[in-house]
Design a protein around this motif. Structure first.
Motif, mmCIF file in Angstrom:
data_model
loop_
_atom_site.group_PDB
_atom_site.id
_atom_site.type_symbol
_atom_site.label_atom_id
_atom_site.label_comp_id
_atom_site.label_asym_id
_atom_site.label_seq_id
_atom_site.Cartn_x
_atom_site.Cartn_y
_atom_site.Cartn_z
ATOM 1 N N ILE A 1 3.249 -16.144 -18.732
ATOM 2 C CA ILE A 1 3.092 -15.126 -17.867
ATOM 3 C C ILE A 1 3.325 -15.250 -16.494
ATOM 4 O O ILE A 1 3.661 -14.444 -15.494
ATOM 5 C CB ILE A 1 1.556 -14.413 -17.973
ATOM 6 C CG1 ILE A 1 1.477 -13.706 -19.535
ATOM 7 C CG2 ILE A 1 1.369 -13.452 -17.108
ATOM 8 C CD1 ILE A 1 0.261 -13.220 -19.944
ATOM 9 N N HIS A 2 2.804 -16.663 -16.118
ATOM 10 C CA HIS A 2 3.086 -16.958 -14.501
ATOM 11 C C HIS A 2 4.370 -17.699 -14.394
ATOM 12 O O HIS A 2 4.476 -18.286 -13.237
ATOM 13 C CB HIS A 2 1.888 -17.826 -14.408
ATOM 14 C CG HIS A 2 0.482 -17.120 -14.399
ATOM 15 N ND1 HIS A 2 -0.378 -17.283 -15.122
ATOM 16 C CD2 HIS A 2 0.150 -16.570 -13.174
ATOM 17 C CE1 HIS A 2 -1.450 -16.356 -14.926
ATOM 18 N NE2 HIS A 2 -1.239 -16.246 -13.524
ATOM 19 N N GLY A 3 5.158 -17.518 -15.360
ATOM 20 C CA GLY A 3 6.688 -17.923 -15.174
ATOM 21 C C GLY A 3 6.969 -19.408 -15.491
ATOM 22 O O GLY A 3 7.862 -20.106 -15.078
ATOM 23 N N SER A 4 6.377 -19.996 -16.740
ATOM 24 C CA SER A 4 6.577 -20.976 -17.251
ATOM 25 C C SER A 4 7.475 -20.984 -18.547
ATOM 26 O O SER A 4 7.431 -19.985 -19.121
ATOM 27 C CB SER A 4 5.374 -21.903 -17.586
ATOM 28 O OG SER A 4 4.563 -22.373 -16.473
ATOM 29 N N VAL A 5 8.257 -21.909 -18.899
ATOM 30 C CA VAL A 5 9.069 -21.798 -20.142
ATOM 31 C C VAL A 5 8.574 -22.992 -21.120
ATOM 32 O O VAL A 5 7.972 -24.134 -20.705
ATOM 33 C CB VAL A 5 10.630 -22.459 -19.579
ATOM 34 C CG1 VAL A 5 11.143 -22.411 -21.124
ATOM 35 C CG2 VAL A 5 10.900 -21.371 -19.039
ATOM 36 N N CYS A 6 7.970 -22.501 -22.273
ATOM 37 C CA CYS A 6 7.388 -23.304 -23.388
ATOM 38 C C CYS A 6 8.393 -23.912 -24.367
ATOM 39 O O CYS A 6 9.095 -23.200 -25.040
ATOM 40 C CB CYS A 6 6.208 -22.337 -23.922
ATOM 41 S SG CYS A 6 5.439 -23.351 -25.239
ATOM 42 N N GLN B 1 10.599 -13.395 -15.798
ATOM 43 C CA GLN B 1 9.567 -14.327 -15.027
ATOM 44 C C GLN B 1 10.055 -15.563 -14.716
ATOM 45 O O GLN B 1 9.532 -16.414 -13.871
ATOM 46 C CB GLN B 1 8.262 -14.482 -15.728
ATOM 47 C CG GLN B 1 7.263 -13.033 -15.935
ATOM 48 C CD GLN B 1 6.526 -12.925 -14.640
ATOM 49 O OE1 GLN B 1 7.168 -12.187 -13.761
ATOM 50 N NE2 GLN B 1 5.361 -13.377 -14.478
ATOM 51 N N ILE B 2 11.098 -16.142 -15.209
ATOM 52 C CA ILE B 2 11.701 -17.375 -14.984
ATOM 53 C C ILE B 2 12.969 -17.508 -14.299
ATOM 54 O O ILE B 2 13.521 -16.039 -14.416
ATOM 55 C CB ILE B 2 11.774 -17.887 -16.217
ATOM 56 C CG1 ILE B 2 12.607 -17.485 -17.242
ATOM 57 C CG2 ILE B 2 10.500 -18.336 -16.856
ATOM 58 C CD1 ILE B 2 14.051 -17.957 -17.642
ATOM 59 N N ASN B 3 13.546 -18.351 -13.504
ATOM 60 C CA ASN B 3 14.716 -18.685 -13.132
ATOM 61 C C ASN B 3 15.843 -18.990 -14.040
ATOM 62 O O ASN B 3 15.649 -20.246 -14.630
ATOM 63 C CB ASN B 3 14.610 -19.736 -12.052
ATOM 64 C CG ASN B 3 15.888 -19.907 -11.273
ATOM 65 O OD1 ASN B 3 16.989 -19.854 -11.701
ATOM 66 N ND2 ASN B 3 15.792 -19.736 -9.869
ATOM 67 N N LYS B 4 16.604 -18.244 -14.508
ATOM 68 C CA LYS B 4 17.641 -18.435 -15.611
ATOM 69 C C LYS B 4 18.620 -19.287 -15.298
ATOM 70 O O LYS B 4 18.963 -20.121 -16.262
ATOM 71 C CB LYS B 4 18.306 -17.108 -16.089
ATOM 72 C CG LYS B 4 17.252 -15.946 -16.628
ATOM 73 C CD LYS B 4 18.128 -14.697 -16.935
ATOM 74 C CE LYS B 4 17.166 -13.623 -17.431
ATOM 75 N NZ LYS B 4 15.860 -13.231 -16.684
ATOM 76 N N ASP B 5 19.068 -19.684 -13.980
ATOM 77 C CA ASP B 5 19.967 -20.741 -13.843
ATOM 78 C C ASP B 5 19.413 -21.932 -14.014
ATOM 79 O O ASP B 5 19.955 -23.019 -14.693
ATOM 80 C CB ASP B 5 20.376 -20.623 -12.246
ATOM 81 C CG ASP B 5 21.285 -19.305 -12.157
ATOM 82 O OD1 ASP B 5 21.974 -18.876 -13.015
ATOM 83 O OD2 ASP B 5 21.138 -18.882 -11.108
ATOM 84 N N GLN B 6 17.995 -22.266 -13.726
ATOM 85 C CA GLN B 6 17.413 -23.478 -13.984
ATOM 86 C C GLN B 6 17.111 -23.707 -15.212
ATOM 87 O O GLN B 6 17.351 -24.916 -15.789
ATOM 88 C CB GLN B 6 16.009 -23.366 -13.111
ATOM 89 C CG GLN B 6 16.076 -23.735 -11.639
ATOM 90 C CD GLN B 6 14.687 -23.942 -10.991
ATOM 91 O OE1 GLN B 6 13.855 -22.983 -10.768
ATOM 92 N NE2 GLN B 6 14.410 -25.231 -10.743
#
Length: 493
Positions: free
Chosen positions: A95-100, A46-51
């Motif tokens: 679930i919506h693409g955030s990193v906690c 769900q997330i952009n791994k480069d960022q």
């Protein structure tokens, strides 16, 4: 009751796993940094791994100072951030693409939005083909669609209200309108109907349209669904209200009247006389599509006297070997056409086109030679089918095809009297319909002569200085008609 922070590391990690049903996609990394326990969580696809690595993890691990939530917000260059202290809210954001990022002992966790959304690029429209005008269509990405609309309607007057609908699976919905034009009652009606929905999920814009429309018992569509940005934006500029649903490539427009479903964006791109001719041709085609086959059935069952004598001989010869009464003959052929259309639509494109053409020719010729039907009825059925396909709206074309079946039955039972009864019932039914509380037969009922150039035909742009009265727009004036009509040569300036 939702679990609240702060928590110990073990309790926090186990609670996260439990709330995500032990999902193997949940990644939980624990860092010991300057005596602190920092937990980084995300759903890996769900997330952009480069960022994540360049803008988040590298900054956190290379710092020589202890971290706080405030320091995270100030030092990490990510615009979309949020702080939450409820575990279910944290899981929903992931679930919506955030990193906690949770620092053990803190009362809140910090969330950074790094979504990796997969969606197709802008392509040519598939279901609404055009000869003139822009060919681009909407996609399943709400952000991409909003970008397209903002690009076309480059004004601060554009409003995009955000609503969340769905008790089990939540969907983001946007209400789009121009603040200085759209009638407040229309906007409030759509907002209230969407806000009052108590449904588990909203799968698509077409489903949402069925949930908020005025009547679910009619076959006639009451809201327009489109995948064309130019059609959507044209409606917004006229003062209508649009609705967008995330993950849906189709947009909703309302309120609409019956005649709006026969309009195409091409009508504006052509000269006004050409656009008016084609629009009137669509109305005539729809009328013929509804009454041609029932008139054939009524004439051959009850009213031979209305058939010219030369044609009557040809009809008699054509039907001499047909074992079925006209009503059954017509119903069989209409059903055959619908089967061919449905089969062609469901098959792959190239195979579907071949199936429609070859199937129609082969089956039609075989039916005539076998004596199952007359060749004249084949022509009439083909004309009716072609006429129904001229509607720019697929839903309206389907409604017209459905209406033919009860009309054929009534024509077979009572002849022209049955057709008149069916048409009368149809008019009464349309008079009762509404679209978001607005009359469905406007501008004919209630009568608004000035709105005919917006619905029935087109006039030159220089003569179209006022917006539709039936839409109740806040500002009816488009421009100064006298100044727009001025034509000065260079030597007169």
């Amino acid at each position: 009751m939702s679990l609240l922070l702060p928590m110990k590391k073990e309790e926090y990690l186990s609670s996260s796993k439990e709330l995500l049903n032990q999902s193997p996609d949940l990644v939980q990394k624990v860092f010991n940094h300057e005596g602190q326990l920092i937990i980084v969580q995300f759903i890996h696809y769900q997330i952009n791994k480069d960022q994540l690595e360049d803008e988040l993890l590298e900054i956190i691990t290379k710092s020589n100072r202890p971290w706080t939530n405030e320091a995270l917000l100030n030092k990490i260059p990510i615009a979309s951030t949020k702080q939450e202290n409820k575990m279910d809210a944290i899981i929903e954001q992931m679930i919506h693409g955030s990193v906690c990022i949770y620092i053990e002992g803190e009362k809140e966790a910090t969330l950074f939005a790094l979504p990796n959304q997969e969606h197709r690029s802008l392509n040519q429209a598939e279901t609404e083909s055009l000869v003139f005008g822009p060919q681009v269509s909407f996609t399943e990405s709400l952000m991409t669609n909003l970008n397209v609309i903002r690009w076309r309607l480059d004004t601060s007057d554009l409003v995009t209200e955000k609503l969340i609908v769905g008790e089990r699976i939540k969907s983001e919905i946007r209400i789009v309108y121009l603040k200085s034009l759209a009638d407040t009652e229309n906007v409030d009606t759509i907002r209230q109907r969407i806000s009052d929905l108590k449904v588990p999920e909203v799968e698509d814009t077409s489903v949402l349209g069925q949930l908020i429309e005025d009547s679910s018992s009619t076959v006639f569509p009451q809201l327009i669904f489109t995948e064309l940005p130019d059609r959507f934006c044209q409606a917004i500029v006229k003062g209508r209200v649009g609705v967008m649903v995330d993950k849906s490539p189709t947009m909703l427009i309302g309120p609409m009247n019956l005649f709006s479903f026969f309009e195409s964006t091409e009508d504006l791109y052509m000269r006004w006389n050409m656009g008016s001719f084609i629009r009137l041709l669509r109305f005539i085609s729809m009328a013929l599509s509804i009454i041609l086959t029932p008139m054939y059935v009524a004439a051959l069952t009850f009213h031979y006297e209305i058939i010219p004598s030369t044609l009557l001989v040809s009809l008699g010869q054509s039907r001499s070997t047909v074992p079925f009464p006209p009503v059954l003959e017509a119903l069989l052929l209409e059903m055959l056409i619908e089967l061919l259309r449905e089969a062609g639509a469901r098959l792959p494109t190239k195979v579907g086109q071949t199936m429609g053409i070859v199937g129609g020719i082969v089956l039609g010729q075989a039916a005539v030679e076998a004596g199952f039907t007359s060749n004249i009825l084949i022509i009439i059925i083909a004309l009716s089918a072609l006429a129904s396909f001229t509607a720019p709206s697929y839903l309206m074309g389907t409604a017209v095809r459905i209406i033919r079946f009860p009309m054929i039955l009534l024509a077979g039972a009572w002849g022209i009297i049955g057709i008149v009864f069916a048409l009368s019932f149809l008019v009464i039914h349309l008079l009762k319909q509404k679209s978001l509380g607005r009359p469905y037969l406007s501008p004919i009922y209630p009568l608004q002569w000035g709105d005919f150039n917006e619905s029935i035909f087109r006039v030159p742009f220089q003569k179209n200085a006022e917006r539709s009265k039936s839409l109740m727009t806040k500002d009816r004036s488009r421009y100064n008609e006298s100044k727009a009509a001025e034509r000065n040569d260079v030597d007169r300036l």
